[in-house]
Design a protein around this motif. Sequence first.
Motif, mmCIF file in Angstrom:
data_model
loop_
_atom_site.group_PDB
_atom_site.id
_atom_site.type_symbol
_atom_site.label_atom_id
_atom_site.label_comp_id
_atom_site.label_asym_id
_atom_site.label_seq_id
_atom_site.Cartn_x
_atom_site.Cartn_y
_atom_site.Cartn_z
ATOM 1 N N UNK A 99 0.849 -1.194 0.000
ATOM 2 C CA UNK A 99 0.000 0.000 0.000
ATOM 3 C C UNK A 99 0.879 1.236 0.000
ATOM 4 N N UNK A 100 0.258 2.392 0.096
ATOM 5 C CA UNK A 100 1.006 3.641 0.129
ATOM 6 C C UNK A 100 0.193 4.719 0.820
ATOM 7 N N UNK A 101 0.909 5.718 1.335
ATOM 8 C CA UNK A 101 0.301 6.893 1.957
ATOM 9 C C UNK A 101 0.545 8.093 1.046
ATOM 10 N N UNK A 102 -0.494 8.905 0.868
ATOM 11 C CA UNK A 102 -0.359 10.133 0.086
ATOM 12 C C UNK A 102 0.323 11.195 0.950
ATOM 13 N N UNK A 103 1.552 11.575 0.584
ATOM 14 C CA UNK A 103 2.292 12.600 1.324
ATOM 15 C C UNK A 103 2.028 13.999 0.763
ATOM 16 N N UNK A 104 1.774 14.083 -0.526
ATOM 17 C CA UNK A 104 1.495 15.356 -1.192
ATOM 18 C C UNK A 104 0.515 15.070 -2.320
ATOM 19 N N UNK A 105 -0.478 15.933 -2.462
ATOM 20 C CA UNK A 105 -1.511 15.723 -3.477
ATOM 21 C C UNK A 105 -1.713 17.061 -4.191
ATOM 22 N N UNK A 106 -1.240 17.162 -5.424
ATOM 23 C CA UNK A 106 -1.216 18.414 -6.165
ATOM 24 C C UNK A 106 -2.580 19.045 -6.378
ATOM 25 N N UNK A 107 -2.598 20.370 -6.485
ATOM 26 C CA UNK A 107 -3.857 21.119 -6.592
ATOM 27 C C UNK A 107 -4.645 20.780 -7.847
ATOM 28 N N UNK A 108 -3.967 20.529 -8.971
ATOM 29 C CA UNK A 108 -4.687 20.169 -10.192
ATOM 30 C C UNK A 108 -5.328 18.790 -10.072
ATOM 31 N N UNK A 109 -4.658 17.900 -9.350
ATOM 32 C CA UNK A 109 -5.221 16.569 -9.129
ATOM 33 C C UNK A 109 -6.422 16.678 -8.190
ATOM 34 N N UNK A 110 -6.314 17.527 -7.162
ATOM 35 C CA UNK A 110 -7.440 17.768 -6.257
ATOM 36 C C UNK A 110 -8.639 18.308 -7.035
ATOM 37 N N UNK A 111 -8.390 19.278 -7.922
ATOM 38 C CA UNK A 111 -9.476 19.868 -8.716
ATOM 39 C C UNK A 111 -10.177 18.818 -9.564
ATOM 40 N N UNK A 112 -9.419 17.891 -10.104
ATOM 41 C CA UNK A 112 -10.000 16.861 -10.965
ATOM 42 C C UNK A 112 -10.772 15.824 -10.166
ATOM 43 N N UNK A 131 -7.233 0.617 -6.562
ATOM 44 C CA UNK A 131 -6.921 -0.770 -6.934
ATOM 45 C C UNK A 131 -6.330 -0.833 -8.347
ATOM 46 N N UNK A 132 -6.789 0.047 -9.242
ATOM 47 C CA UNK A 132 -6.272 0.059 -10.606
ATOM 48 C C UNK A 132 -4.845 0.584 -10.693
ATOM 49 N N UNK A 133 -4.510 1.589 -9.894
ATOM 50 C CA UNK A 133 -3.179 2.197 -10.019
ATOM 51 C C UNK A 133 -2.153 1.610 -9.054
ATOM 52 N N UNK A 134 -2.597 0.944 -8.000
ATOM 53 C CA UNK A 134 -1.656 0.367 -7.030
ATOM 54 C C UNK A 134 -0.585 -0.500 -7.700
ATOM 55 N N UNK A 135 -0.927 -1.391 -8.645
ATOM 56 C CA UNK A 135 0.120 -2.220 -9.272
ATOM 57 C C UNK A 135 1.150 -1.406 -10.055
ATOM 58 N N UNK A 140 6.982 0.213 -9.901
ATOM 59 C CA UNK A 140 8.051 1.209 -9.821
ATOM 60 C C UNK A 140 8.840 1.058 -8.523
ATOM 61 N N UNK A 141 8.133 0.878 -7.405
ATOM 62 C CA UNK A 141 8.783 0.824 -6.098
ATOM 63 C C UNK A 141 9.558 -0.472 -5.877
#
Length: 199
Positions: A99-112, A131-135, A140-141
């Motif tokens: 899993x992962x924790x969101x440390x920073x979430x950009x303003x354009x992504x928030x708007x979307x 679930x779609x993006x976790x893999x 990458x990690x």
Amino acid sequence: MRDDNFIYASLAPADPRLQRLLPDPRGYTLHNYAISAVRNADLDSNHFIHPQHRCLVDWFKSKYRDDINGVFYKRFDPLDVKPALGTIVVLEPTDNYANYRYRLYGSQVVDTYGADLTGRTSAELNTESTRNVRPQYQAAARNNITVYTEHDKDRAHELDKIARWDRWSRLILPLVDEDATVKRILVSMVATEIPFNSV
């Protein structure tokens, strides 16, 4: 050589050894999903059209260290990548990369997306989207490689009822510690409206 699945990147098809490290696009509910991987040392900003991705790749290359096959995560300063800042999501892998924790979430992504997920975890959210993006993030990690994906998503917040789609382009860069263990995942997500009737 160009992979025709990609609209906004001119990436050669992934080396078969890298491709085996990536999730099979057929296993997810993303529309027109394409994914590729690049060795960190081989990144080239000329392969990307979005200025946000070019900015991040140029920054990554300027900080890249051969001895750790990557960029030291403590060297990341959001002010160094101002042109990309609104599109950036910084993730901290947890649970042995499950899993992962969101440390920073950009303003354009928030708007979307309509919500700021800073501080939240993928396990806590467990949505179809996570679930779609976790893999992608896990690939990458776990392997310390750069991953690039594109997929189409319908616009849920349109006032009219005409079906419209965005092409989401996601650049995923691993950031490591002194032992080349990935400690952060730096992501830039850019949405581009697809011309009407082209889907």
